[in-house]
Each structure stands twice: as C-alpha cells, then as structure tokens.
Design an enzyme around this catalytic site. Sequence first.
Site, PDB file in Angstrom:
ATOM      1  N   GLY A  78      44.535  42.587  37.726  1.00  0.00           N
ATOM      2  CA  GLY A  78      43.854  43.704  37.084  1.00  0.00           C
ATOM      3  C   GLY A  78      42.512  43.241  36.553  1.00  0.00           C
ATOM      4  O   GLY A  78      42.268  42.037  36.445  1.00  0.00           O
ATOM      5  N   CYS A 105      47.616  36.732  39.301  1.00  0.00           N
ATOM      6  CA  CYS A 105      46.269  36.814  38.713  1.00  0.00           C
ATOM      7  C   CYS A 105      46.350  37.285  37.247  1.00  0.00           C
ATOM      8  O   CYS A 105      46.834  36.554  36.405  1.00  0.00           O
ATOM      9  CB  CYS A 105      45.381  37.714  39.576  1.00  0.00           C
ATOM     10  SG  CYS A 105      43.643  37.469  39.224  1.00  0.00           S
ATOM     11  N   TYR A 106      45.932  38.504  36.931  1.00  0.00           N
ATOM     12  CA  TYR A 106      46.038  38.957  35.540  1.00  0.00           C
ATOM     13  C   TYR A 106      47.498  38.898  35.086  1.00  0.00           C
ATOM     14  O   TYR A 106      47.783  38.574  33.927  1.00  0.00           O
ATOM     15  CB  TYR A 106      45.507  40.387  35.381  1.00  0.00           C
ATOM     16  CG  TYR A 106      45.600  40.876  33.958  1.00  0.00           C
ATOM     17  CD1 TYR A 106      44.628  40.538  33.027  1.00  0.00           C
ATOM     18  CD2 TYR A 106      46.698  41.631  33.523  1.00  0.00           C
ATOM     19  CE1 TYR A 106      44.734  40.948  31.701  1.00  0.00           C
ATOM     20  CE2 TYR A 106      46.803  42.049  32.205  1.00  0.00           C
ATOM     21  CZ  TYR A 106      45.817  41.700  31.299  1.00  0.00           C
ATOM     22  OH  TYR A 106      45.923  42.104  29.983  1.00  0.00           O
ATOM     23  N   HIS A 192      45.934  35.495  45.125  1.00  0.00           N
ATOM     24  CA  HIS A 192      46.567  36.751  45.567  1.00  0.00           C
ATOM     25  C   HIS A 192      47.391  36.537  46.844  1.00  0.00           C
ATOM     26  O   HIS A 192      46.837  36.589  47.939  1.00  0.00           O
ATOM     27  CB  HIS A 192      45.494  37.816  45.813  1.00  0.00           C
ATOM     28  CG  HIS A 192      44.884  38.309  44.544  1.00  0.00           C
ATOM     29  ND1 HIS A 192      45.409  39.365  43.838  1.00  0.00           N
ATOM     30  CD2 HIS A 192      43.832  37.860  43.826  1.00  0.00           C
ATOM     31  CE1 HIS A 192      44.695  39.555  42.739  1.00  0.00           C
ATOM     32  NE2 HIS A 192      43.734  38.658  42.713  1.00  0.00           N
ATOM     33  N   GLU A 194      49.254  38.538  48.245  1.00  0.00           N
ATOM     34  CA  GLU A 194      49.419  39.790  48.991  1.00  0.00           C
ATOM     35  C   GLU A 194      48.298  40.057  49.995  1.00  0.00           C
ATOM     36  O   GLU A 194      48.439  40.900  50.862  1.00  0.00           O
ATOM     37  CB  GLU A 194      49.534  40.966  48.008  1.00  0.00           C
ATOM     38  CG  GLU A 194      48.266  41.320  47.227  1.00  0.00           C
ATOM     39  CD  GLU A 194      48.047  40.489  45.960  1.00  0.00           C
ATOM     40  OE1 GLU A 194      48.594  39.377  45.879  1.00  0.00           O
ATOM     41  OE2 GLU A 194      47.307  40.937  45.062  1.00  0.00           O
ATOM     42  N   ASP A 249      53.285  62.983  59.804  1.00  0.00           N
ATOM     43  CA  ASP A 249      54.067  63.167  58.578  1.00  0.00           C
ATOM     44  C   ASP A 249      54.941  64.421  58.640  1.00  0.00           C
ATOM     45  O   ASP A 249      56.153  64.354  58.432  1.00  0.00           O
ATOM     46  CB  ASP A 249      53.150  63.242  57.346  1.00  0.00           C
ATOM     47  CG  ASP A 249      52.205  62.056  57.271  1.00  0.00           C
ATOM     48  OD1 ASP A 249      52.520  61.033  57.895  1.00  0.00           O
ATOM     49  OD2 ASP A 249      51.165  62.160  56.614  1.00  0.00           O
ATOM     50  N   LYS A 394      52.465  55.082  55.307  1.00  0.00           N
ATOM     51  CA  LYS A 394      52.262  55.621  56.656  1.00  0.00           C
ATOM     52  C   LYS A 394      52.979  54.781  57.726  1.00  0.00           C
ATOM     53  O   LYS A 394      53.619  55.317  58.625  1.00  0.00           O
ATOM     54  CB  LYS A 394      50.758  55.648  56.951  1.00  0.00           C
ATOM     55  CG  LYS A 394      50.386  56.461  58.142  1.00  0.00           C
ATOM     56  CD  LYS A 394      50.180  57.883  57.726  1.00  0.00           C
ATOM     57  CE  LYS A 394      49.582  58.744  58.777  1.00  0.00           C
ATOM     58  NZ  LYS A 394      49.428  60.123  58.276  1.00  0.00           N
TER      59      LYS A 394
END
Length: 538
Positions: A78, A105-106, A192, A194, A249, A394
């Site tokens: 963040g 991180c944060y 990170h 991710e 969708d 998605k």
Amino acid sequence: MITFWYKRNNENSKLPKNRGGKTMERKTVVVLDFGSQYTQLILRRVRELGFYAELLPYDEPWENVQKLSPSAFILSGGPASVYDENSPKIPSYVFESNLPVLGICYGLQALVHQLGGRVEKSPHREFGPAQLEVVKHIGIFEGVPNKFTVWMSHSDRVEILPDGFEVIARSENSPYAAIRSLDNKYYGVQFHPEVVHTQHGKDILRNFLTVVAKLSPNWLMKNLAEELINELRKKIDGKVILGLSGGVDSSVVAMLLHKAVPDKLIPIFVDTGLLRKNEGQEVVKQFENLGIKIYCVDASDRFFKALEGIEDPEEKRKIIGHTFIDVFYEEAMKLKQQHGDIQYLAQGTLYPDVIESKVAERKAGAKIKTHHNVGGLPEKLPFKIIEPLRYLFKDEVRALGKELGLPESIIYRHPFPGPGLAVRIIGAVTREAVSILQEADAIFIEELKKWDLYNKVWQAFAVLLPVKTVGVMGDYRTYENVIALRAVTSEDGMTADWAKLPHEFLNHVAKRIVNEVRGVNRVVYDITSKPPATIEWE
Ligand code: XMP
C-alpha cells in the site's frame, strides 16, 4: 454483455448473501487490501494456484471475515508509511486468529511495526528489479534458488525485527527483505511475489499456502461448475430473466442457469441496432445449438431515434443506457404478464466490478467514462438479483465456460462495449454509418481469425471517423470516409498496448476495406497505448 450499465451496482457491496461459488464449508485465504495497485494480482495468483481467496478492505470487521472461514491472511502492499498519521493498521483479529500471515511490502512493514520492531525511511528507495539473496531456505523459500530477481517498490524498510523473528533473505538495499517468526506463523517479504517480474513469485506464494499454512487446493473449475449449478437449483423457485448479449459473461450465466433450471430460464436479447455485423442472428443460432431458446427484441428503431443528431460521447452513453433499461423493463413486464412468476433477474457481474465498487466507495476517482462509475439497474425492477459470477475473474469465467461446454467462439470473444458501435462512430450515429462500420469491422475480424491473430489480441475493432479525405480510384477522384483500425493487447482492459500486427496483414485488411466497403477510401492504424489514450475512441 449487457449488464454493463448497471453491473457496477453497489448493491450489497459489503458482503452479499449470494456467495456465488463460495460455500460455507470452503475455507478462504483472506487478502486484506492496504491500497496497493497489485492487490488484485495477489488474489489472482492465489486462485491460479487452486486456493479460494477473497479480497477485503484492511478494516473489514471480523464478523464479515469470520463468515468466510478464513484459513490464512495475506496483507497487501500500500502507499502509506507506518508512521503516517492515520496509517492503516492490521486489525487485531489477524493476530488473535492464530492463522498464518504473509505480509507483502506495506503488509510486512505494518507487521513489524505492530509487533514491536522498527521501520524507517530507507536511505535508498528501491523501485523495480533487485537481486534477492536467500539466507535460510525455510517455509516460503523451500526449493527456490539462493539468488534470484525480485520486484521492489518501497521507500521505507525494516530496521529492527520484532522479538522472535529472524531474517531469511536480503537485498542490497533491504537487509530484511524477507523475515519470519520463529514459531513459523508470520512471514513478511519486502518485494512483490505477485508480479510476474519476480522470479519464483508463484513458488513463494505456493509455499506460503502449502508449506506454511498447510492448505490443500480447494478451487477447481470442475467442482465450481457443479457447486454453482447446485446452488442455483436450490435457490431459484420462480422464473428468471437474463439480459443475454452473447458475450462470455452473460453466456456463462445462461449456461449455468440452463443446466440448473432449464425450464425457468428466459434469456432476453436486445438488438440495439448498434451491434457487430450479423451479431443478433449468430447469438440466437449459437444458443439454439446449445438448446437454449432466446427471446429477441428488435429495438433498433428506438435507439436510432433517441440518438438522432447526438454527437457527445457521454450523451450517447446516457441515452443508450436509459433506452436499454426502458426497453428491458418493458419487455420484462410483458414477460411477467405472460409467465406470471418471474422472480429473478440474473446478471453477469464479475469480481473486479465488485471490488471496484467497494474501492470506489472509499476513493474518489476521476471520471473518465461513465461506464467506469455507473449506477445500478433501476430499483423499480421488481426482481431479486442473481449474480453467480460475482466472485470470479474473467479468466475463471472463461475456464468455467469451457467446463460447461460453451463453444470457443463465445469463450474467447473480444469484449464489446455496452453502447456498441455508437462509441465507435465518432459524431452522430446513423443507420448508414453503422452499416459502413459493420462492414469494415467484419473484414478486420474475419482476417484476424484467418491469420490466427484474433486470440492474440485483447480487442480489435474498426472506428468510423467523421472526416472525409480525397482519394483516387481508377481515374476518379473520391472524397470519402476514413476508417481507423484499433487492436490492443491487455490483461484486463485497464492498461493496454497497441498490437504490433504484421505490416502485410494490415496492408491486406486496408486493401480489402477500401475495395469492399462503399464510402471508405482511407484506412489508418491507431498506435496509441492506454494510457494516455483509452481503448475505445469515445
Ligand atoms: P476504455 O475505452 O475505457 O475501455 O479504455 C476499457 C474496456 O471497457 C470497454 N468499454 C465499455 N464497456 N460499457 C461497457 O460495458 C461501456 O460504456 C464501455 N466503454 C468501454 C472497452 O471496450 C474496453 O474493453
């Protein structure tokens, strides 16, 4: 899909009763959002690894978190600094729950700060790639190499560890780039895991889930399809209408409902006249092949009339939105008279929309286009809302579509904006303009498929410009319209790069368009990315 104008509705944006594929027995990895631009990625990675995860604001009350049967916490990064006044704090239940925690991180800095360590401004900020040196191959670092590249993005860093913690990796500017508590409950990484630029990022997250938290995968598409179908079957006791656009969708929602309650489903297809060439017929045929009969409404006259002389993009969007809702409402009311017991309205709302509406409640973002912060379907619709996809991304919807037997032509269809070709005709929308654009667009798409390029781009389409230019055909001077071609690559439509399509391909398409489409004598290719441009031209 046609849930566009109302899909970002804020209806029960806290924790909804309809949990989509989530059943109470399924444990959830809870990702607490401290505001990082990468938070959604954490969630996606965890789900890709086969673990059910949900994203909640960092200050979500425990009573809501508890309902998810949390199995582990991941604290996102963040923009704040732990020493900022009002900096976001890790809620006490995270510590009291006794569950494994990974701070990123944060998230790491908040963990250290709240457990009695020290975080300070770093003498050197780290942004971008850094070399990580693993000093202890334990927990999250089982089986990864000694050194590899990770992605950093921070200005503060850990200076003193809390009691009972040890360092397990460092980088040049972060002596405590990864840490853990000796009881193995808390892990923290300054980088990170991710983002794709972090090597072994997925291994690190997998290790946290399997080695540290000792979880087993519980998020598989096959089970999900069955669960969703069963849940819908249990829940739906009256007829259900669905706005079907033929996009992935709403098509997946249609398939789910068809498998769950085949004789209760009434899919409505509204032809606005602003669709791609032959789209209406194709959608009807495709669904007929799947055994689903669609209720079609040709409302094109009404849309063209409402749009007459309107040039402003936002005006167009508003008019189309309102007209669509009016048409849908009227048709729904007619159907209700015929069928009596219509009780539900199904929508293809996806998880990013749910997250977006939550975040929008907390952050005032700049308005770019109305579709980014639209209101809800009118409350006047007397139906209960069903949103079976509201916990899916998605790519998960596509995987689910495959599982349900939808044809690839639907699953991998490019996204199409709600207002349709109206936002691809710059200036006033007429039947004639739509027809020119449909022809040009159809050639572009047909050739992309032939050249095996269709699935390599996120979206591709033609735009009709309100300019005429001089050309020469045979011995004649021409003075006709310009078509712009747009093709972009993207992960989620939020950012995009223009697609580097082969020159021979573009040459071929341009030639065909000028030769075959009446009223067009020039074709240009759009080479702007998003940002600074948007994907659509209006
Ligand atoms: P932009 O143009 O904002 O588009 O970069 C991002 C993605 O959203 C689609 N788009 C819309 N979708 N209603 C929608 O449902 C709209 O009004 C709308 N405008 C843009 C666009 O096609 C792209 O995929």
